[in-house]
Write a protein that holds these residues in place. Structure first.
Motif, mmCIF file in Angstrom:
data_model
loop_
_atom_site.group_PDB
_atom_site.id
_atom_site.type_symbol
_atom_site.label_atom_id
_atom_site.label_comp_id
_atom_site.label_asym_id
_atom_site.label_seq_id
_atom_site.Cartn_x
_atom_site.Cartn_y
_atom_site.Cartn_z
ATOM 1 N N LEU A 156 0.838 -1.199 0.000
ATOM 2 C CA LEU A 156 0.000 0.000 0.000
ATOM 3 C C LEU A 156 0.874 1.250 0.000
ATOM 4 N N ASN A 157 0.484 2.260 -0.781
ATOM 5 C CA ASN A 157 1.139 3.576 -0.731
ATOM 6 C C ASN A 157 0.385 4.448 0.262
ATOM 7 N N LEU A 158 1.066 4.946 1.283
ATOM 8 C CA LEU A 158 0.405 5.737 2.318
ATOM 9 C C LEU A 158 0.161 7.168 1.836
ATOM 10 N N PRO A 183 3.333 -4.174 9.605
ATOM 11 C CA PRO A 183 4.246 -3.798 8.510
ATOM 12 C C PRO A 183 5.539 -4.605 8.561
ATOM 13 N N ILE A 184 5.974 -5.081 7.392
ATOM 14 C CA ILE A 184 7.200 -5.900 7.355
ATOM 15 C C ILE A 184 8.280 -5.301 6.450
ATOM 16 N N ALA A 185 7.919 -4.321 5.613
ATOM 17 C CA ALA A 185 8.919 -3.675 4.750
ATOM 18 C C ALA A 185 8.410 -2.301 4.341
ATOM 19 N N ILE A 186 9.325 -1.346 4.253
ATOM 20 C CA ILE A 186 8.972 0.031 3.886
ATOM 21 C C ILE A 186 9.979 0.551 2.869
ATOM 22 N N GLN A 187 9.451 1.249 1.872
ATOM 23 C CA GLN A 187 10.319 1.976 0.935
ATOM 24 C C GLN A 187 9.879 3.431 0.930
ATOM 25 N N ARG A 188 10.780 4.305 1.336
ATOM 26 C CA ARG A 188 10.460 5.728 1.401
ATOM 27 C C ARG A 188 10.287 6.295 -0.013
ATOM 28 N N GLN A 189 9.425 7.284 -0.127
ATOM 29 C CA GLN A 189 9.189 7.934 -1.411
ATOM 30 C C GLN A 189 10.487 8.556 -1.926
ATOM 31 N N GLY A 190 10.825 8.260 -3.195
ATOM 32 C CA GLY A 190 12.035 8.804 -3.795
ATOM 33 C C GLY A 190 13.307 8.073 -3.420
ATOM 34 N N SER A 191 13.167 6.940 -2.720
ATOM 35 C CA SER A 191 14.344 6.176 -2.304
ATOM 36 C C SER A 191 14.225 4.736 -2.788
ATOM 37 N N HIS A 192 15.365 4.110 -3.059
ATOM 38 C CA HIS A 192 15.379 2.701 -3.437
ATOM 39 C C HIS A 192 15.710 1.821 -2.233
ATOM 40 N N LEU A 193 15.930 2.428 -1.084
ATOM 41 C CA LEU A 193 16.323 1.693 0.114
ATOM 42 C C LEU A 193 15.116 0.986 0.739
ATOM 43 N N THR A 194 15.275 -0.288 1.041
ATOM 44 C CA THR A 194 14.221 -1.053 1.707
ATOM 45 C C THR A 194 14.503 -1.098 3.208
ATOM 46 N N THR A 201 10.140 2.571 14.270
ATOM 47 C CA THR A 201 10.138 3.111 12.917
ATOM 48 C C THR A 201 8.874 3.933 12.657
ATOM 49 N N THR A 202 9.048 5.146 12.152
ATOM 50 C CA THR A 202 7.911 6.033 11.894
ATOM 51 C C THR A 202 7.370 5.819 10.480
ATOM 52 N N LEU A 203 6.040 5.818 10.369
ATOM 53 C CA LEU A 203 5.377 5.696 9.078
ATOM 54 C C LEU A 203 5.130 7.091 8.514
ATOM 55 N N GLU A 204 5.559 7.320 7.260
ATOM 56 C CA GLU A 204 5.486 8.654 6.670
ATOM 57 C C GLU A 204 4.614 8.670 5.417
ATOM 58 N N GLU A 205 4.071 9.846 5.121
ATOM 59 C CA GLU A 205 3.276 9.999 3.898
ATOM 60 C C GLU A 205 4.160 9.712 2.677
ATOM 61 N N GLY A 206 3.614 8.956 1.729
ATOM 62 C CA GLY A 206 4.361 8.592 0.530
ATOM 63 C C GLY A 206 5.097 7.279 0.638
ATOM 64 N N ASP A 207 5.179 6.717 1.852
ATOM 65 C CA ASP A 207 5.822 5.412 2.022
ATOM 66 C C ASP A 207 5.069 4.337 1.250
ATOM 67 N N HIS A 208 5.835 3.436 0.619
ATOM 68 C CA HIS A 208 5.227 2.207 0.098
ATOM 69 C C HIS A 208 5.484 1.148 1.156
ATOM 70 N N LEU A 342 9.583 1.972 -11.531
ATOM 71 C CA LEU A 342 8.822 3.097 -12.063
ATOM 72 C C LEU A 342 7.337 3.030 -11.752
ATOM 73 N N SER A 343 6.834 1.842 -11.401
ATOM 74 C CA SER A 343 5.383 1.644 -11.338
ATOM 75 C C SER A 343 4.685 2.628 -10.412
ATOM 76 N N HIS A 344 5.205 2.813 -9.202
ATOM 77 C CA HIS A 344 4.532 3.682 -8.232
ATOM 78 C C HIS A 344 4.702 5.159 -8.583
ATOM 79 N N SER A 345 5.822 5.489 -9.248
ATOM 80 C CA SER A 345 6.057 6.901 -9.555
ATOM 81 C C SER A 345 5.301 7.363 -10.795
ATOM 82 N N ILE A 346 5.037 6.444 -11.753
ATOM 83 C CA ILE A 346 4.372 6.883 -12.979
ATOM 84 C C ILE A 346 2.858 6.731 -12.908
ATOM 85 N N GLY A 347 2.363 6.048 -11.886
ATOM 86 C CA GLY A 347 0.918 6.031 -11.705
ATOM 87 C C GLY A 347 0.210 4.732 -12.008
ATOM 88 N N ILE A 348 0.916 3.700 -12.488
ATOM 89 C CA ILE A 348 0.292 2.397 -12.699
ATOM 90 C C ILE A 348 0.244 1.673 -11.360
#
Length: 452
Positions: A156-158, A183-194, A201-208, A342-348
């Protein structure tokens, strides 16, 4: 582990690539010398030019000492024959890629193991199953079921509607008395780090965020995330190949009239064939890249758009058009795994890949410990594995918080006697438990050691 892969096509090359990264001893066999030259120059593998159904070739590949033989050529007959021969020549386990999914439906009745084939996989069937699961969990980007839904992975994208934005994982868990998601894994918006989350751990807007849920957890998650589950009824499928055909057939068969399916196919001959084979699907002959055609077929009124042609770019562009027209759920088949980022950033909403699905299905035979299911998280550098706990496993009869588990891994849930449960710090693991673990590649070996 010594592994032989027959077939240097898309699936075979991808498997060889992933396995070579893990320092497995890989031999790749293919009659096309050009395919092997590319594979050998890019991967740390041994390449043999020849026919995988040749006994001389199999002996040259030292099949008698092979722990796993994987036949994934484009020919179903070649794969079956190669596996039968490999087993007779001493291979411990064999896996054959097939196109006729009847073989999987009737594998116990036919008894393929008697012939020397231990497992059958169909990338097309795996893709169709993935699509159906995504339609049933319409508001989520990623999904995977363990033991028929006893535990389910949901991505889910927050957005700013989520009630736990700015809260720690521990604080979010306290918002519902008997929580059924974690939650078991988080990817911050604009980051490739898992990130493998901890209580702080804080949950932030834009997190996948990828969650593990037990029964009812999806509804709780929707409530706290501020999203509403919408039922998908009207579905448009672009592409009448194997995946499109199987998806249409499956939706019509299992939905009891729930889904109204339109399928667009550019080939006139194939469109007529599909009309005969899929009586409950409306077949439209036309080019799905034509925006006017999509509008004529009321794309704006569709609940879901699924693009599964043989061209990744066509699938992506048409899905973006569908999203722009207001379609709630878009799913695109892509061949290039790099597109996942690219999927989450381009809108699919979701990208699916046959190679990755096939690799996930096969990878559990390479993992140590008793692994019964495994999936790689799309767009994240993490794996989700399901282990069976044996009496002598290091984890058996231990309380989770006392395990000294790696920081880059987390136990998400446990299936005990068919019931899925979230596994928090005071949970005790016992013999026979099926434990679902999410971990980064750096900690896989340590995680496996707990289940030997």
């Amino acid at each position: 582990m010594k592994i032989i892969i027959a077939g240097a096509g898309e699936v075979g090359f991808h498997l060889a690539k992933l396995l070579s990264y893990e320092s497995q001893e890989i031999t790749l066999i293919d009659p096309n010398k050009l395919s092997l030259v590319y594979a050998e120059s890019h991967l740390d593998i041994k390449a043999l030019n020849g026919d995988a159904t040749s006994i001389k070739m199999l002996n040259e590949a030292k099949v008698s000492s092979t722990e796993l033989f994987i036949a994934v050529t484009s020919s179903q007959t070649t794969n079956i024959t190669a596996c039968v021969l490999a087993k007779q020549l001493g291979a411990k386990k064999t896996i054959a890629r097939i196109s006729n999914t009847e073989f999987i439906d009737f594998k116990d009745e036919v008894g393929f193991t008697k012939f020397g084939i231990d497992e059958l996989i169909s990338p097309e069937q795996l893709a169709a199953q993935e699509i159906e699961l995504l339609l049933n969990q319409s508001v989520f980007n990623d999904t995977y079921e363990f033991e028929n839904g006893a535990l389910t992975m949901l991505g889910l994208n927050l957005t700013n509607t989520a009630k736990f934005i700015g809260k720690s994982v521990k604080e979010a868990a306290q918002m519902i008395p008997d929580v059924h998601f974690f939650p078991i894994a988080i990817q911050r918006q604009g980051s490739h780090l898992t990130i493998i989350p901890r209580g702080y751990t804080t949950l932030e807007e834009g997190d996948h965020v990828v969650f593990i849920t037990s029964k009812g957890g999806d509804e709780e998650l929707c409530k706290l995330a501020g999203i509403y589950k919408t039922e998908i009824r009207d579905v448009m499928i672009l592409g009448g190949g194997r995946i499109g055909r199987k998806t249409s057939k499956s939706l019509a068969k299992k939905s009891n009239g729930r889904f109204n399916v339109k399928l667009i196919e550019n080939s006139k001959e194939r469109a007529f064939e599909l009309a005969d084979r899929l009586p409950n699907t409306l077949i439209i002959k036309g080019d799905g890249r034509n925006v006017e055609l999509l509008e004529e077929e009321n794309i704006a009124e569709m609940d879901a758009f699924i693009a599964v042609t043989g061209n990744s770019e066509t699938n992506i562009i048409s899905s973006l058009v569908a999203k722009n027209k207001g379609v709630k759920k878009t799913i695109a088949l892509v061949e290039n795994i790099d597109y996942f980022e690219l999927s989450h950033s381009i809108g699919i909403d979701t990208l699916i890949n046959k190679k990755l699905l096939a690799a996930n299905s096969i990878f559990r035979y390479i993992r140590k410990g008793d692994v019964v299911a495994m999936t790689k998280l799309s767009s994240m550098d993490a794996e989700l594995l399901e282990f069976i706990v044996k009496p002598k496993s290091k984890i058996c009869n231990k309380i989770i918080k006392n395990l000294n588990f790696p920081e880059t891994a987390i136990i998400g849930g446990v299936i005990r006697n068919g019931e899925g449960m979230l596994a928090l710090g005071n949970f005790q693991i016992i013999e026979g438990d099926r434990v679902v673990v999410c971990c980064l590649p750096t900690s896989i070996k340590r995680v496996e050691s707990f289940f030997f």
